[in-house]
Design a protein around this motif. Structure first.
Motif: not given
Length: 214
Positions: A11-20
């Protein structure tokens, strides 16, 4: 940095997210980051004690933090290059952003690839969006549906802006981490991209409002 929640690997399609924060000069500060699928550091054939598992967890956390910081620097560089190529002025990071001008009209969107071994062990694709002095990025597998990733990122940035007033200078994001995670859990559950239409968005909005204001 939030470590991944248990979820089936399929189910993992996006490895990570970052707000910068796209700060001036060399400054590029990740404000919030979350890993959905961390790279493992354990030898599959080796058993480990609880103490060893704890040390490995700490190393994995530090490694993920360094990886996301490197992605953030790449996003800032890509944003600057995109604005320069389009002959658009760079954001005035020192100015005060009012609620009236903190819309998403003057946003930049881009995609870049990271070769295997550059930041992550495997090849990855980063979809990013910059609005004024803030940047948002999704770290995806190279085979991911980039159009779906872009649409999801645009949608989440819209709700970040509306529910958290992220673009208004002076807001304390540390106090709004629960709301950031509520938006992520609603529109990107366990890092899984979803095909959504207008009716589904309305349903998700109700779910989001219920989780934020309960």
């Amino acid at each position: 940095l939030r470590l991944p929640l248990p979820a089936p690997l399929a189910a993992i399609m996006v490895r990570g997210m970052v707000l910068l924060s796209l700060g001036p000069g060399e400054l590029c500060r990740p404000i919030y980051s979350r890993i959905f699928a961390a790279e493992g550091l354990q030898d599959p054939g080796k058993e480990e004690s609880p103490a060893e598992a704890g040390h490995r967890h700490q190393r994995q956390r530090l490694r993920s933090k360094e990886q996301l910081a490197a992605v953030a620097r790449q996003v800032k560089s890509s944003c600057i290059l995109a604005r320069q190529a389009a002959d658009k002025p760079l954001p005035d990071f020192g100015s005060v952003v009012t609620e009236e001008c903190a819309g998403l009209q003057d946003s930049d969107l881009g995609v870049f690839c990271l070769p295997a071994g550059d930041i992550f062990a495997e090849e990855t694709t980063v979809v990013w969006m910059a609005v004024l002095s803030l940047g948002f990025a999704l770290i995806c597998d190279p085979s991911e549906n980039l159009t779906l990733a872009e649409n999801t990122l645009r949608l989440m940035v819209k709700y970040f802006s509306e529910h958290l007033k992220l673009l208004i200078q002076g807001n304390d994001l540390v106090l709004k981490t629960d709301r950031i995670e509520a938006i992520l859990n609603t529109f990107l559950p366990h890092g899984q991209l979803m095909f959504i239409n207008c009716c589904f968005i309305q349903s998700l909005e109700k779910e989001l409002n219920a989780s934020m204001f309960k």
